[in-house]
Design a protein around this motif. Structure first.
Motif, PDB file in Angstrom:
ATOM      1  N   THR A  94       0.736  -1.436   0.156  1.00  0.00           N
ATOM      2  CA  THR A  94       0.048   0.140   0.110  1.00  0.00           C
ATOM      3  C   THR A  94       0.613   1.137  -0.239  1.00  0.00           C
ATOM      4  O   THR A  94       0.745   2.468  -0.377  1.00  0.00           O
ATOM      5  N   VAL A  95       2.103   0.982   0.949  1.00  0.00           N
ATOM      6  CA  VAL A  95       2.710   2.401   0.932  1.00  0.00           C
ATOM      7  C   VAL A  95       3.446   2.583  -0.365  1.00  0.00           C
ATOM      8  O   VAL A  95       3.578   3.379  -0.319  1.00  0.00           O
ATOM      9  N   VAL A  96       4.482   1.430  -1.199  1.00  0.00           N
ATOM     10  CA  VAL A  96       4.850   1.749  -2.357  1.00  0.00           C
ATOM     11  C   VAL A  96       3.897   2.089  -3.443  1.00  0.00           C
ATOM     12  O   VAL A  96       4.687   2.949  -4.497  1.00  0.00           O
ATOM     13  N   THR A  97       2.576   1.792  -3.710  1.00  0.00           N
ATOM     14  CA  THR A  97       1.605   2.157  -4.641  1.00  0.00           C
ATOM     15  C   THR A  97       1.483   3.206  -4.122  1.00  0.00           C
ATOM     16  O   THR A  97       1.362   4.204  -5.416  1.00  0.00           O
ATOM     17  N   GLY A  98       1.179   3.459  -3.126  1.00  0.00           N
ATOM     18  CA  GLY A  98       0.734   4.859  -3.227  1.00  0.00           C
ATOM     19  C   GLY A  98       1.705   6.203  -3.007  1.00  0.00           C
ATOM     20  O   GLY A  98       0.979   6.981  -4.229  1.00  0.00           O
ATOM     21  N   ILE A  99       3.087   5.718  -2.650  1.00  0.00           N
ATOM     22  CA  ILE A  99       3.947   6.565  -3.793  1.00  0.00           C
ATOM     23  C   ILE A  99       4.142   6.693  -4.771  1.00  0.00           C
ATOM     24  O   ILE A  99       4.269   7.730  -5.753  1.00  0.00           O
ATOM     25  N   LEU A 100       3.798   5.548  -5.584  1.00  0.00           N
ATOM     26  CA  LEU A 100       4.195   5.773  -7.002  1.00  0.00           C
ATOM     27  C   LEU A 100       2.726   6.656  -7.573  1.00  0.00           C
ATOM     28  O   LEU A 100       2.987   7.056  -8.591  1.00  0.00           O
ATOM     29  N   ALA A 101       1.573   6.457  -7.104  1.00  0.00           N
ATOM     30  CA  ALA A 101       0.735   7.207  -7.361  1.00  0.00           C
ATOM     31  C   ALA A 101       0.341   8.279  -6.882  1.00  0.00           C
ATOM     32  O   ALA A 101      -0.168   8.829  -7.938  1.00  0.00           O
ATOM     33  N   ASP A 102       1.166   8.996  -6.124  1.00  0.00           N
ATOM     34  CA  ASP A 102       1.368  10.511  -5.833  1.00  0.00           C
ATOM     35  C   ASP A 102       2.319  10.742  -7.217  1.00  0.00           C
ATOM     36  O   ASP A 102       3.643  12.335  -6.178  1.00  0.00           O
ATOM     37  N   ARG A 103       2.597  10.833  -8.547  1.00  0.00           N
ATOM     38  CA  ARG A 103       3.420  11.737  -8.891  1.00  0.00           C
ATOM     39  C   ARG A 103       2.458  13.166  -9.710  1.00  0.00           C
ATOM     40  O   ARG A 103       1.921  12.844  -9.532  1.00  0.00           O
ATOM     41  N   PRO A 104       3.803  13.354  -9.628  1.00  0.00           N
ATOM     42  CA  PRO A 104       2.729  15.260  -9.684  1.00  0.00           C
ATOM     43  C   PRO A 104       2.850  14.558 -11.750  1.00  0.00           C
ATOM     44  O   PRO A 104       3.139  14.356 -12.520  1.00  0.00           O
ATOM     45  N   THR A 105       1.233  15.403 -11.020  1.00  0.00           N
ATOM     46  CA  THR A 105       0.584  15.459 -12.841  1.00  0.00           C
ATOM     47  C   THR A 105       1.223  16.722 -13.365  1.00  0.00           C
ATOM     48  O   THR A 105       1.506  18.382 -13.190  1.00  0.00           O
ATOM     49  N   SER A 106       0.865  16.679 -15.360  1.00  0.00           N
ATOM     50  CA  SER A 106       1.446  17.888 -15.999  1.00  0.00           C
ATOM     51  C   SER A 106      -0.082  18.756 -15.433  1.00  0.00           C
ATOM     52  O   SER A 106      -1.214  18.714 -15.400  1.00  0.00           O
ATOM     53  N   ARG A 107       1.043  19.999 -15.898  1.00  0.00           N
ATOM     54  CA  ARG A 107      -0.374  21.893 -15.049  1.00  0.00           C
ATOM     55  C   ARG A 107      -0.279  22.610 -16.582  1.00  0.00           C
ATOM     56  O   ARG A 107       0.168  22.500 -17.008  1.00  0.00           O
ATOM     57  N   LEU A 108      -1.683  22.780 -16.391  1.00  0.00           N
ATOM     58  CA  LEU A 108      -1.412  23.793 -17.517  1.00  0.00           C
ATOM     59  C   LEU A 108      -0.551  24.477 -17.622  1.00  0.00           C
ATOM     60  O   LEU A 108      -0.199  25.393 -16.545  1.00  0.00           O
ATOM     61  N   PRO A 109      -0.379  25.534 -18.898  1.00  0.00           N
ATOM     62  CA  PRO A 109       0.634  26.310 -19.068  1.00  0.00           C
ATOM     63  C   PRO A 109       0.030  27.486 -18.587  1.00  0.00           C
ATOM     64  O   PRO A 109      -1.226  28.182 -18.377  1.00  0.00           O
ATOM     65  N   SER A 110       1.080  28.108 -17.891  1.00  0.00           N
ATOM     66  CA  SER A 110       0.646  29.751 -16.901  1.00  0.00           C
ATOM     67  C   SER A 110       1.089  30.171 -18.010  1.00  0.00           C
ATOM     68  O   SER A 110       2.412  30.850 -18.442  1.00  0.00           O
ATOM     69  N   LEU A 111       0.304  32.233 -17.960  1.00  0.00           N
ATOM     70  CA  LEU A 111       1.316  32.981 -18.507  1.00  0.00           C
ATOM     71  C   LEU A 111       2.168  33.990 -17.814  1.00  0.00           C
ATOM     72  O   LEU A 111       3.741  33.823 -17.962  1.00  0.00           O
ATOM     73  N   ARG A 112       2.795  33.218 -16.384  1.00  0.00           N
ATOM     74  CA  ARG A 112       3.811  33.810 -15.596  1.00  0.00           C
ATOM     75  C   ARG A 112       4.948  32.336 -15.902  1.00  0.00           C
ATOM     76  O   ARG A 112       5.785  33.161 -15.435  1.00  0.00           O
ATOM     77  N   ASP A 113       4.623  31.295 -15.720  1.00  0.00           N
ATOM     78  CA  ASP A 113       5.621  30.664 -16.335  1.00  0.00           C
ATOM     79  C   ASP A 113       6.891  31.130 -18.030  1.00  0.00           C
ATOM     80  O   ASP A 113       7.715  30.832 -17.415  1.00  0.00           O
TER      81      ASP A 113
END
Length: 195
Positions: A94-113
């Motif tokens: 449960t711990v290992v799969t929880g860590i693997l599932a918590d990868r950051p997803t791609s985010r929308l581009p922003s004008l600030r970036d």
């Protein structure tokens, strides 16, 4: 603090965090932070088992095959070890799969970036077509990420459900066959009586 009291405190912290993480499954960041708390407690326990007394060793959770062959009654120590090994393996899964599932997803581009990487003199506002194509690409990336992560999430949820089953079986076994030890671990008895 005696060794049994330390084990009881560790047990309470792990049980409290794991139960809170299970109940908060749909609460996003709260669930994730509780999961990282469980991970920390688990790592501390593994290190503690390696550097401390032999009775805290990880091998005591797993019954030997010869030990399982001699089981005649439910109150045999091998049954307890079998339940503990189920708890340990599903907790790690449960711990290992929880860590693997918590990868950051791609985010929308922003004008600030975009403004941050371009000097002000070279910056221009993106056209509607640029914004539309960026949003479409981000949406496709997110759907692809969801497909890739869905199986990890399914394994994580199944592991958590199996963990709950093993914990219920472990608690039931302790209450039925090791009442004095169960009372001590649940803070219902002052000193640990030999079970």
């Amino acid at each position: 603090m005696t060794l049994p009291e330390k084990v009881r405190l560790y047990h309470a912290a792990l049980a409290g965090l794991a139960l809170s993480a299970y109940v908060s499954g749909e609460l996003g960041p709260i669930h994730e932070w509780l999961g990282y708390g469980v991970t920390f407690i688990l790592i501390v326990r593994i290190i503690w088992g390696v550097v401390e007394a032999r009775q805290l060793g990880i091998s005591r959770f797993f019954p030997g095959l010869t030990e399982l062959g001699h089981v005649r009654w439910f109150d045999h120590p091998a049954v307890s070890k079998l339940l503990l090994s189920g708890v340990a393996l599903t907790l790690v899964s449960t711990v290992v799969t929880g860590i693997l599932a918590d990868r950051p997803t791609s985010r929308l581009p922003s004008l600030r970036d975009e403004a941050a990487i371009s000097p002000a003199s070279e910056w221009h506002a993106p056209s509607n077509q640029d914004l539309r194509s960026s949003l479409e690409k981000a949406s496709l990336d997110r759907r692809e990420n969801d497909k890739n992560e869905s199986w990890i999430t399914e394994v994580h949820e199944a592991s958590a459900n199996f963990l709950l089953g093993f914990v219920i079986a472990h608690a039931s076994y302790m209450l039925l066959f090791k009442r004095r030890l169960a009372a001590f671990m649940l803070f219902c008895a002052g000193r640990r009586a030999r079970a």
